[in-house]
Design a protein around this motif. Structure first.
Motif, PDB file in Angstrom:
ATOM      1  N   GLU A   3       0.726  -1.174   0.111  1.00 57.13           N
ATOM      2  CA  GLU A   3      -0.141  -0.029   0.026  1.00 57.13           C
ATOM      3  C   GLU A   3       0.854   1.289   0.011  1.00 57.13           C
ATOM      4  O   GLU A   3       0.368   2.312  -0.180  1.00 57.13           O
ATOM      5  CB  GLU A   3      -1.028   0.166   1.247  1.00 57.13           C
ATOM      6  N   ARG A   4       2.047   1.060   0.379  1.00 59.30           N
ATOM      7  CA  ARG A   4       3.007   2.340   0.363  1.00 59.30           C
ATOM      8  C   ARG A   4       3.383   2.620  -0.989  1.00 59.30           C
ATOM      9  O   ARG A   4       3.320   3.817  -1.414  1.00 59.30           O
ATOM     10  CB  ARG A   4       4.263   2.103   1.362  1.00 59.30           C
ATOM     11  N   THR A   5       3.702   1.813  -1.745  1.00 57.21           N
ATOM     12  CA  THR A   5       4.232   2.061  -3.278  1.00 57.21           C
ATOM     13  C   THR A   5       3.424   1.725  -4.116  1.00 57.21           C
ATOM     14  O   THR A   5       3.739   2.315  -5.450  1.00 57.21           O
ATOM     15  CB  THR A   5       5.764   1.024  -3.362  1.00 57.21           C
ATOM     16  N   GLY A   6       2.453   1.023  -3.819  1.00 55.37           N
ATOM     17  CA  GLY A   6       1.313   0.629  -5.043  1.00 55.37           C
ATOM     18  C   GLY A   6       1.597  -0.521  -5.770  1.00 55.37           C
ATOM     19  O   GLY A   6       1.036  -0.795  -6.686  1.00 55.37           O
ATOM     20  N   GLU A   7       2.860  -1.129  -5.554  1.00 57.69           N
ATOM     21  CA  GLU A   7       3.196  -2.416  -6.187  1.00 57.69           C
ATOM     22  C   GLU A   7       2.042  -3.394  -6.431  1.00 57.69           C
ATOM     23  O   GLU A   7       1.356  -3.708  -5.423  1.00 57.69           O
ATOM     24  CB  GLU A   7       4.407  -3.155  -5.657  1.00 57.69           C
ATOM     25  N   VAL A   8       1.988  -4.083  -7.444  1.00 52.08           N
ATOM     26  CA  VAL A   8       0.720  -4.917  -7.733  1.00 52.08           C
ATOM     27  C   VAL A   8       1.414  -6.380  -8.242  1.00 52.08           C
ATOM     28  O   VAL A   8       2.778  -6.460  -8.729  1.00 52.08           O
ATOM     29  CB  VAL A   8      -0.302  -4.586  -8.463  1.00 52.08           C
TER      30      VAL A   8
ATOM     31  N   ARG B 271     -10.034   5.073 -16.579  1.00 49.68           N
ATOM     32  CA  ARG B 271     -10.552   5.918 -15.672  1.00 49.68           C
ATOM     33  C   ARG B 271      -9.994   5.780 -14.163  1.00 49.68           C
ATOM     34  O   ARG B 271      -9.769   6.720 -13.762  1.00 49.68           O
ATOM     35  CB  ARG B 271     -12.151   5.539 -15.558  1.00 49.68           C
ATOM     36  N   ILE B 272      -9.506   4.473 -13.669  1.00 49.74           N
ATOM     37  CA  ILE B 272      -9.209   4.285 -12.315  1.00 49.74           C
ATOM     38  C   ILE B 272      -7.733   5.052 -12.442  1.00 49.74           C
ATOM     39  O   ILE B 272      -7.445   5.972 -11.534  1.00 49.74           O
ATOM     40  CB  ILE B 272      -8.821   2.805 -12.195  1.00 49.74           C
ATOM     41  N   LEU B 273      -6.989   4.983 -13.422  1.00 51.12           N
ATOM     42  CA  LEU B 273      -5.520   5.710 -13.315  1.00 51.12           C
ATOM     43  C   LEU B 273      -5.664   7.202 -13.413  1.00 51.12           C
ATOM     44  O   LEU B 273      -5.151   7.835 -12.721  1.00 51.12           O
ATOM     45  CB  LEU B 273      -4.781   5.180 -14.778  1.00 51.12           C
ATOM     46  N   LYS B 274      -6.619   7.645 -14.161  1.00 49.96           N
ATOM     47  CA  LYS B 274      -6.979   9.041 -14.077  1.00 49.96           C
ATOM     48  C   LYS B 274      -7.262   9.391 -12.730  1.00 49.96           C
ATOM     49  O   LYS B 274      -6.804  10.591 -12.267  1.00 49.96           O
ATOM     50  CB  LYS B 274      -7.972   9.581 -15.133  1.00 49.96           C
ATOM     51  N   CYS B 275      -8.152   8.730 -12.141  1.00 49.73           N
ATOM     52  CA  CYS B 275      -8.810   9.088 -10.722  1.00 49.73           C
ATOM     53  C   CYS B 275      -7.595   8.959  -9.827  1.00 49.73           C
ATOM     54  O   CYS B 275      -7.533  10.035  -8.820  1.00 49.73           O
ATOM     55  CB  CYS B 275     -10.043   8.109 -10.505  1.00 49.73           C
ATOM     56  N   GLN B 276      -6.716   8.125  -9.861  1.00 50.38           N
ATOM     57  CA  GLN B 276      -5.503   8.132  -8.995  1.00 50.38           C
ATOM     58  C   GLN B 276      -4.866   9.393  -9.069  1.00 50.38           C
ATOM     59  O   GLN B 276      -4.335   9.805  -7.934  1.00 50.38           O
ATOM     60  CB  GLN B 276      -4.830   6.820  -9.154  1.00 50.38           C
ATOM     61  N   GLY B 277      -4.367   9.731 -10.175  1.00 52.31           N
ATOM     62  CA  GLY B 277      -3.735  10.983 -10.371  1.00 52.31           C
ATOM     63  C   GLY B 277      -4.406  12.286  -9.707  1.00 52.31           C
ATOM     64  O   GLY B 277      -3.655  13.157  -9.243  1.00 52.31           O
ATOM     65  N   THR B 278      -5.887  12.173  -9.542  1.00 55.36           N
ATOM     66  CA  THR B 278      -6.598  13.400  -9.360  1.00 55.36           C
ATOM     67  C   THR B 278      -6.699  13.396  -7.763  1.00 55.36           C
ATOM     68  O   THR B 278      -6.801  14.294  -7.235  1.00 55.36           O
ATOM     69  CB  THR B 278      -7.804  13.331 -10.084  1.00 55.36           C
ATOM     70  N   LEU B 279      -6.929  12.223  -7.434  1.00 53.35           N
ATOM     71  CA  LEU B 279      -7.607  12.178  -5.789  1.00 53.35           C
ATOM     72  C   LEU B 279      -6.368  11.656  -4.709  1.00 53.35           C
ATOM     73  O   LEU B 279      -6.652  10.883  -4.053  1.00 53.35           O
ATOM     74  CB  LEU B 279      -8.839  11.275  -5.657  1.00 53.35           C
ATOM     75  N   GLY B 280      -5.147  11.886  -5.242  1.00 53.42           N
ATOM     76  CA  GLY B 280      -3.966  11.811  -3.981  1.00 53.42           C
ATOM     77  C   GLY B 280      -3.298  10.316  -4.212  1.00 53.42           C
ATOM     78  O   GLY B 280      -2.693  10.018  -3.158  1.00 53.42           O
ATOM     79  N   TYR B 281      -3.513   9.641  -5.175  1.00 53.05           N
ATOM     80  CA  TYR B 281      -2.784   8.489  -5.296  1.00 53.05           C
ATOM     81  C   TYR B 281      -1.941   8.181  -6.664  1.00 53.05           C
ATOM     82  O   TYR B 281      -2.019   7.253  -7.338  1.00 53.05           O
ATOM     83  CB  TYR B 281      -3.495   7.107  -5.179  1.00 53.05           C
ATOM     84  N   PRO B 282      -1.103   9.454  -7.062  1.00 50.28           N
ATOM     85  CA  PRO B 282      -0.488   9.260  -8.279  1.00 50.28           C
ATOM     86  C   PRO B 282       0.584   8.554  -8.235  1.00 50.28           C
ATOM     87  O   PRO B 282       1.063   7.980  -9.522  1.00 50.28           O
ATOM     88  CB  PRO B 282      -0.111  10.940  -8.479  1.00 50.28           C
TER      89      PRO B 282
ATOM     90  N   ALA C 139       2.078   4.398 -11.941  1.00 51.72           N
ATOM     91  CA  ALA C 139       3.243   3.596 -12.579  1.00 51.72           C
ATOM     92  C   ALA C 139       3.336   2.115 -12.406  1.00 51.72           C
ATOM     93  O   ALA C 139       3.467   1.368 -13.389  1.00 51.72           O
ATOM     94  CB  ALA C 139       4.503   4.360 -12.441  1.00 51.72           C
ATOM     95  N   PRO C 140       3.128   1.831 -11.114  1.00 50.26           N
ATOM     96  CA  PRO C 140       3.142   0.185 -10.694  1.00 50.26           C
ATOM     97  C   PRO C 140       2.357  -0.360 -11.421  1.00 50.26           C
ATOM     98  O   PRO C 140       2.352  -1.523 -11.872  1.00 50.26           O
ATOM     99  CB  PRO C 140       3.025   0.109  -9.172  1.00 50.26           C
ATOM    100  N   LEU C 141       0.962   0.097 -11.548  1.00 54.78           N
ATOM    101  CA  LEU C 141      -0.031  -0.534 -12.225  1.00 54.78           C
ATOM    102  C   LEU C 141       0.282  -0.628 -13.722  1.00 54.78           C
ATOM    103  O   LEU C 141      -0.011  -1.850 -14.503  1.00 54.78           O
ATOM    104  CB  LEU C 141      -1.391   0.001 -11.862  1.00 54.78           C
ATOM    105  N   VAL C 142       0.632   0.443 -14.104  1.00 58.77           N
ATOM    106  CA  VAL C 142       0.959   0.453 -15.937  1.00 58.77           C
ATOM    107  C   VAL C 142       2.193  -0.668 -15.988  1.00 58.77           C
ATOM    108  O   VAL C 142       2.165  -1.163 -16.913  1.00 58.77           O
ATOM    109  CB  VAL C 142       1.138   1.920 -16.295  1.00 58.77           C
ATOM    110  N   ARG C 143       3.045  -0.701 -15.272  1.00 60.29           N
ATOM    111  CA  ARG C 143       4.246  -1.325 -15.368  1.00 60.29           C
ATOM    112  C   ARG C 143       3.786  -2.867 -15.392  1.00 60.29           C
ATOM    113  O   ARG C 143       4.253  -3.916 -16.144  1.00 60.29           O
ATOM    114  CB  ARG C 143       5.160  -1.210 -14.140  1.00 60.29           C
ATOM    115  N   PHE C 144       2.787  -3.136 -14.414  1.00 56.62           N
ATOM    116  CA  PHE C 144       2.194  -4.714 -14.343  1.00 56.62           C
ATOM    117  C   PHE C 144       1.626  -5.138 -15.615  1.00 56.62           C
ATOM    118  O   PHE C 144       2.011  -6.042 -16.301  1.00 56.62           O
ATOM    119  CB  PHE C 144       1.286  -4.640 -13.500  1.00 56.62           C
ATOM    120  N   PHE C 145       0.959  -4.035 -16.429  1.00 57.54           N
ATOM    121  CA  PHE C 145       0.121  -4.602 -17.420  1.00 57.54           C
ATOM    122  C   PHE C 145       1.225  -4.400 -18.662  1.00 57.54           C
ATOM    123  O   PHE C 145       0.808  -5.273 -19.636  1.00 57.54           O
ATOM    124  CB  PHE C 145      -0.960  -3.135 -17.990  1.00 57.54           C
ATOM    125  N   LEU C 146       2.233  -3.645 -18.831  1.00 58.77           N
ATOM    126  CA  LEU C 146       3.337  -3.753 -19.780  1.00 58.77           C
ATOM    127  C   LEU C 146       3.948  -5.128 -19.827  1.00 58.77           C
ATOM    128  O   LEU C 146       4.173  -5.737 -20.796  1.00 58.77           O
ATOM    129  CB  LEU C 146       4.354  -2.679 -19.622  1.00 58.77           C
TER     130      LEU C 146
END
Length: 426
Positions: free
Chosen positions: A312-317, A342-353, A357-364
């Motif tokens: 939860e600290r780094t967002g690693e998945v 939408r989830i990624l955009k919301c994270q950047g807006t509401l305090g979890y930017p 990157a960890p979620l996108v890296r997972f999908f890549l």
């Protein structure tokens, strides 16, 4: 009476057999249709694009794209000939009609006079806040010319002084990729980049209808604090977290909840959900209960996609135990690509930017290295990567994608100069 009784029994037996046959074959035909349709549309779209190129139906230099607008989710719907458009939000372009909700897409003419630009100071734009962290050496190393074959004026990852101005004015005379397949990929990327640039810069360009909220007050914040239910479903935030968790059928086929769980400043397909306001954003960032509930919503959707938040600290998945079944579902229902954006955009807006990157890296890694989620790969490259606000993280993700992309001559998500630099380095 006896013949009539026999006929009634025979009719009843035939009805039972028909129901049994329908229940048996319906899932087979449904699966076959879901498997064939996106492939047929993808081939058709490629043929149409190639034909347009062969006949010379390309855009005039410096003008907005017309007629065929390529969207993030054209596996679900073929390109439609229409008036010049700008896509409001890729998450909501083609959200299918579920048990409740409205089907359609929010678009407006590209040159509509109602479009206006906010006068917000540049230092308050989120993307530029992260840009300030870059040192001068990095700026010089990643500086590109607008004449680069794969330069996209809507991609501020490689922004120069010249591209800062062109962000609002559109393409200006840069060359297009020559090969038809690469041109098709670049056109899709450019269409997506316009939306993602607008998001990263905190929506400097807003259509007039965004100025008319669905309701007054702070409905999104009240929902996240448990004071109000979602509309039209009438579900409170704790019910989503406690009852909907693991209810994959409901999460898949209901399409009106995602705008409440991950609100944005742009309108969505649920016309009864209000876009986020600046007041609500500030309230979210200052309220620990709202942020904690947003984290629970994130875990709810990660579980739905077969992913687990392990830090939860780094967002690693990482993959969840049920990842195979959930990956199959994600591959079969491409509208989830829009939800993840939408989830990624919301994270950047509401305090979890820092979770982006960890979620996108997972999908890549899953799409380019492990060969999974091939129906998600285009969305990862066109949308997910460019939702990341931190410019250094974004560059790192694009580099990772380039180094793991099988056909590097077809890679269009960064300028040619950058690709050559990475190729020499490795």
């Amino acid at each position: 009476m006896r013949p009539m009784s026999l006929l009634c029994r025979l009719g009843h037996l035939m009805s039972l057999m028909a129901c049994l046959l329908y229940n048996t074959l319906s899932p087979v035909f449904g699966w076959l249709w879901r498997w064939l349709r996106p492939r047929f549309l993808r081939v058709t779209s490629y043929i149409v694009t190639s034909a347009r190129l062969a006949l010379g139906w390309t855009e005039d230099t410096g003008r907005r794209r017309e007629n065929f607008e390529i969207s993030d989710d054209d596996d679900d719907d073929p390109p439609v000939k229409s008036h010049p458009v700008i896509v409001t939000s890729p998450e909501d372009q083609r959200e299918p009609l579920g048990r409740v909700g409205v089907a359609g897409s929010l678009r407006w003419p590209a040159d509509q006079p109602a479009m206006r630009k906010d006068t917000k100071p540049a230092e308050h734009q989120r993307d530029e806040e992260y840009d300030d962290e870059d040192d001068e050496d990095d700026d010089e190393e990643y500086r590109v010319k607008t004449t680069d074959e794969l330069y996209c004026c809507y991609d501020s990852t490689w922004e120069t002084e010249e591209t800062q101005e062109s962000m609002h004015t559109g393409p200006r005379g840069h060359r297009r990729p020559a090969a038809s397949r690469r041109y098709y990929k670049f056109s899709r990327f450019e269409s997506a980049a316009r939306d993602m640039q607008n998001y990263r810069h905190d929506y400097p360009t807003r259509p007039q209808h965004w100025m008319n909220p669905v309701s007054n007050g702070t409905p999104n914040l009240n929902f996240y604090l448990g004071h109000e239910p979602s509309v039209p479903d009438g579900v409170y935030i704790h019910t989503f977290h406690d009852v909907w968790l693991g209810d994959y059928q409901r999460l898949e086929y209901v399409h009106t909840y995602i705008q409440w769980l991950f609100p944005l400043q742009e309108p969505g397909m649920n016309y009864q959900a209000s876009p986020l306001t600046k007041e609500e954003i500030q309230g979210f960032l200052e309220n620990s209960i709202a942020k904690e509930n947003l984290l629970k919503s994130y875990k709810l959707m990660l579980d739905f996609y077969g992913i687990e938040l392990c830090d939860e600290r780094t967002g690693e998945v990482k993959r969840a135990k049920n990842w195979k079944d959930r990956f199959n579902n994600l591959d079969a229902h491409s509208h989830n690509n829009l939800r993840i954006t939408r989830i990624l955009k919301c994270q950047g807006t509401l305090g979890y930017p820092h979770y982006q990157a960890p979620l996108v890296r997972f999908f890549l890694e899953e799409t380019l290295v492990n060969g999974q989620l091939q129906s998600v790969k285009d969305s990862v490259l066109n949308y997910f990567v460019f939702a990341v606000l931190d410019k250094k993280e974004r560059r790192s993700l694009i580099e990772y994608a380039y180094m793991n992309y099988d056909h590097k001559d077809e890679f269009v998500w960064c300028p040619r100069k950058i690709q050559m630099m990475w190729s020499k380095r490795f």
